[in-house]
Design a protein around this motif. Sequence first.
Motif, PDB file in Angstrom:
ATOM      1  N   LYS A  10       0.832  -1.197   0.000  1.00 48.04           N
ATOM      2  CA  LYS A  10       0.000   0.000   0.000  1.00 48.04           C
ATOM      3  C   LYS A  10       0.869   1.251   0.000  1.00 48.04           C
ATOM      4  O   LYS A  10       0.616   2.206  -0.743  1.00 48.04           O
ATOM      5  N   GLU A  11       1.921   1.258   0.838  1.00 50.67           N
ATOM      6  CA  GLU A  11       2.795   2.416   0.899  1.00 50.67           C
ATOM      7  C   GLU A  11       3.538   2.610  -0.417  1.00 50.67           C
ATOM      8  O   GLU A  11       3.757   3.742  -0.857  1.00 50.67           O
ATOM      9  N   GLN A  12       3.978   1.495  -1.047  1.00 52.34           N
ATOM     10  CA  GLN A  12       4.681   1.605  -2.321  1.00 52.34           C
ATOM     11  C   GLN A  12       3.763   2.182  -3.402  1.00 52.34           C
ATOM     12  O   GLN A  12       4.168   3.015  -4.205  1.00 52.34           O
ATOM     13  N   LYS A  13       2.513   1.727  -3.394  1.00 53.47           N
ATOM     14  CA  LYS A  13       1.530   2.226  -4.369  1.00 53.47           C
ATOM     15  C   LYS A  13       1.282   3.714  -4.160  1.00 53.47           C
ATOM     16  O   LYS A  13       1.247   4.497  -5.119  1.00 53.47           O
ATOM     17  N   GLU A 263     -10.346  -0.305   5.049  1.00 55.96           N
ATOM     18  CA  GLU A 263      -9.115  -0.213   4.260  1.00 55.96           C
ATOM     19  C   GLU A 263      -8.495   1.185   4.419  1.00 55.96           C
ATOM     20  O   GLU A 263      -9.175   2.201   4.336  1.00 55.96           O
ATOM     21  N   TRP A 264      -7.166   1.208   4.638  1.00 57.22           N
ATOM     22  CA  TRP A 264      -6.495   2.488   4.834  1.00 57.22           C
ATOM     23  C   TRP A 264      -6.571   3.333   3.573  1.00 57.22           C
ATOM     24  O   TRP A 264      -6.471   2.823   2.460  1.00 57.22           O
ATOM     25  N   GLY A 265      -6.706   4.631   3.761  1.00 51.98           N
ATOM     26  CA  GLY A 265      -6.668   5.560   2.641  1.00 51.98           C
ATOM     27  C   GLY A 265      -5.267   6.104   2.441  1.00 51.98           C
ATOM     28  O   GLY A 265      -4.474   6.185   3.390  1.00 51.98           O
ATOM     29  N   GLY A 266      -4.946   6.470   1.199  1.00 52.62           N
ATOM     30  CA  GLY A 266      -3.617   6.981   0.888  1.00 52.62           C
ATOM     31  C   GLY A 266      -3.660   8.075  -0.149  1.00 52.62           C
ATOM     32  O   GLY A 266      -4.603   8.865  -0.213  1.00 52.62           O
ATOM     33  N   GLN A 267      -2.620   8.112  -0.989  1.00 53.73           N
ATOM     34  CA  GLN A 267      -2.459   9.184  -1.947  1.00 53.73           C
ATOM     35  C   GLN A 267      -3.611   9.263  -2.953  1.00 53.73           C
ATOM     36  O   GLN A 267      -4.100  10.349  -3.261  1.00 53.73           O
ATOM     37  N   LEU A 268      -4.040   8.116  -3.470  1.00 52.07           N
ATOM     38  CA  LEU A 268      -5.139   8.130  -4.444  1.00 52.07           C
ATOM     39  C   LEU A 268      -6.414   8.687  -3.824  1.00 52.07           C
ATOM     40  O   LEU A 268      -7.141   9.472  -4.450  1.00 52.07           O
ATOM     41  N   GLU A 269      -6.689   8.277  -2.590  1.00 49.81           N
ATOM     42  CA  GLU A 269      -7.906   8.741  -1.926  1.00 49.81           C
ATOM     43  C   GLU A 269      -7.835  10.244  -1.626  1.00 49.81           C
ATOM     44  O   GLU A 269      -8.840  10.954  -1.731  1.00 49.81           O
ATOM     45  N   LEU A 270      -6.655  10.738  -1.263  1.00 54.33           N
ATOM     46  CA  LEU A 270      -6.500  12.174  -1.014  1.00 54.33           C
ATOM     47  C   LEU A 270      -6.791  12.982  -2.278  1.00 54.33           C
ATOM     48  O   LEU A 270      -7.459  14.025  -2.229  1.00 54.33           O
ATOM     49  N   GLN A 271      -6.289  12.513  -3.418  1.00 53.23           N
ATOM     50  CA  GLN A 271      -6.545  13.215  -4.673  1.00 53.23           C
ATOM     51  C   GLN A 271      -8.031  13.190  -5.023  1.00 53.23           C
ATOM     52  O   GLN A 271      -8.592  14.202  -5.470  1.00 53.23           O
ATOM     53  N   ARG A 318       4.157   8.435  10.650  1.00 50.33           N
ATOM     54  CA  ARG A 318       4.642   7.106  10.265  1.00 50.33           C
ATOM     55  C   ARG A 318       5.112   6.285  11.461  1.00 50.33           C
ATOM     56  O   ARG A 318       5.045   5.066  11.440  1.00 50.33           O
ATOM     57  N   HIS A 319       5.634   6.948  12.492  1.00 56.30           N
ATOM     58  CA  HIS A 319       6.276   6.229  13.596  1.00 56.30           C
ATOM     59  C   HIS A 319       5.596   6.417  14.946  1.00 56.30           C
ATOM     60  O   HIS A 319       5.781   5.594  15.838  1.00 56.30           O
ATOM     61  N   THR A 320       4.832   7.473  15.115  1.00 58.26           N
ATOM     62  CA  THR A 320       4.316   7.813  16.440  1.00 58.26           C
ATOM     63  C   THR A 320       3.274   6.824  16.940  1.00 58.26           C
ATOM     64  O   THR A 320       3.201   6.538  18.141  1.00 58.26           O
ATOM     65  N   TYR A 321       2.483   6.257  16.029  1.00 59.09           N
ATOM     66  CA  TYR A 321       1.385   5.364  16.432  1.00 59.09           C
ATOM     67  C   TYR A 321       1.769   3.910  16.168  1.00 59.09           C
ATOM     68  O   TYR A 321       2.353   3.584  15.130  1.00 59.09           O
ATOM     69  N   GLY A 322       1.431   3.043  17.126  1.00 57.63           N
ATOM     70  CA  GLY A 322       1.865   1.653  17.065  1.00 57.63           C
ATOM     71  C   GLY A 322       1.337   0.879  15.869  1.00 57.63           C
ATOM     72  O   GLY A 322       1.980  -0.057  15.401  1.00 57.63           O
ATOM     73  N   LEU A 323       0.152   1.222  15.361  1.00 59.27           N
ATOM     74  CA  LEU A 323      -0.433   0.475  14.253  1.00 59.27           C
ATOM     75  C   LEU A 323       0.152   0.868  12.904  1.00 59.27           C
ATOM     76  O   LEU A 323      -0.155   0.243  11.891  1.00 59.27           O
ATOM     77  N   GLY A 324       0.988   1.904  12.867  1.00 61.32           N
ATOM     78  CA  GLY A 324       1.597   2.307  11.604  1.00 61.32           C
ATOM     79  C   GLY A 324       1.147   3.696  11.181  1.00 61.32           C
ATOM     80  O   GLY A 324       1.064   4.612  12.000  1.00 61.32           O
ATOM     81  N   GLU A 325       0.836   3.871   9.908  1.00 62.31           N
ATOM     82  CA  GLU A 325       0.463   5.182   9.381  1.00 62.31           C
ATOM     83  C   GLU A 325      -0.811   5.704  10.053  1.00 62.31           C
ATOM     84  O   GLU A 325      -1.728   4.938  10.341  1.00 62.31           O
ATOM     85  N   HIS A 326      -0.830   7.022  10.244  1.00 54.60           N
ATOM     86  CA  HIS A 326      -2.008   7.613  10.910  1.00 54.60           C
ATOM     87  C   HIS A 326      -2.147   9.075  10.502  1.00 54.60           C
ATOM     88  O   HIS A 326      -1.154   9.783  10.286  1.00 54.60           O
TER      89      HIS A 326
END
Length: 334
Positions: A10-13, A263-271, A318-326
Amino acid sequence: MEGLLARHRKEQKDLQARITQKKKSASKKTRRGINDECDQLQRELSERHQAEIAELNGETTEPPVDDFEDLSVNDETTNGETKELENAQDEEPRDAELSVPDSSEQGSSSTPSTPGSRAKKPNRQKARLARRAAEQAAQAAQAEEEASKLTNHRGNEKEVMEGVFKRLKLKEVDINPDGHCLFSAVATQLEELGLGLRPDPARTVLQPSTQSRVETVASPKHDGYRAVRAVTADFITDHKGDFEAFMEEPLDQYTRKIKLTAEWGGQLELQAIARAYGVEINVIQGDGRIEKIESGDSEGSQDEEKRKKKVIWLAYYRHTYGLGEHYNALTTQE
């Protein structure tokens, strides 16, 4: 491991989408700098992924100490000690036999020891074990010292973020880290700006199920993510030519996850969100950078005052929250 690899994909995408967006917006003067920045982002992501996989597998950054050579030496020592013990056992009966007094002397003394008796040999096996324990303690101390020198990513990220918030006079609004954080943060901001969860019909045509979700939201700060998710999925479907090339699965399967799951949202969802609601989204990164996602409107299509009212601020960790990206929401301080 499967969950970690899924997050890595997901992060690579998302990174590829960001890189494509940056390169599209580059001019002749800025192309070289943007290319260098994109290469740096790709290297950082690859290094982090490798480190996370190594940590999950129980591996360390330094190669483990090879004890085979030491073991072979100790084995030789042990074999030598065994031979010495065997020889000593063979000699003991003869020594004992020589030390037995004559029958005429047996009654003369009851004390078996004499000043000339042989001293007891040191226990070599115990000495070897003590030496090995000392070596292990030294290795543990060295590992602890190296661990203390590792970068504190979590602390550094939080410190940098707070510095940017203070400089831009932004106040952070904590969002529940439940997989909906991106969409919940956007819903909170849309409500804060008075824009509402229903986008302009000229921008996208909502499906009946999406309209129902928008109308039945009880509180934008609690379940507003349901409406934002549905609007995002509809916009991607209506503009699949802009998004489908960046997906690793069929469009309908992808949009179904966005609309109905956590499902986590990312760059595509932000756009998609920026274009569906006609807002500019500013995302503050852990290193202090601010990434801007444009609304897609041409310059000059709206006055400056109106444009300022349609700006959403988000904090990306990326690092502050234990589950990962937030994502957390950010509001301007009065």
